[in-house]
Scaffold this motif. Sequence first.
Motif: not given
Length: 188
Positions: A1, A9, A12-13, A16
């Motif tokens: 990213m 984002p 979920d991103e 993470d």
Amino acid sequence: MHGDTQHAPTADEIDDLARAARDGDRAALEDLLAAVRPRTLNVCRGVLPYSSDAEDACQEALLNVANKIGTWNARGRFTTWLHVVALNSARSTYRRMKNQAVASDVLPLEKPDPRTTSVIAGTRLDLLDAMETIERDHPQFVEPLMLRDVYGLSYEEIAEQVGVPLGTVKAQIHHGRKLARPLLRPQD
């Protein structure tokens, strides 16, 4: 990213990135802070009516995220945890500004009239004062009430964030609202 400016984002991103940052990945931490800055600033703007004050609170919140990322338990969404951090930073900024104003006698002589001060769209000074009053005797009600009524988090998200059963959260919010109502109305 890294360097990706094509899209915001997803949750979920962000989760993470937060996990990687919590585990010591400095690049992930930088990406995380950049990704959540707009959300953090919006939370702070919801409490503090002036942009420069909200910016200060946002910076404090992002610093707290960087320093306390290890306290995020990853059971719930990072953004829920972020709301609490940002809310606490905004409230802390408000208290600091209020104390500085009292010390230098620059507070206005009259309190804002809750009948003409919008708690949702305008200044939140009356709401912040009410929350400080409630917090003195009933601190357990303030965070759930702010998360629900100001930021619109679900009861389930709040229960997960504050670590108490769903029924307890609902009761805390109900009692918090009962305590807040008279503090937001003008005294006759």
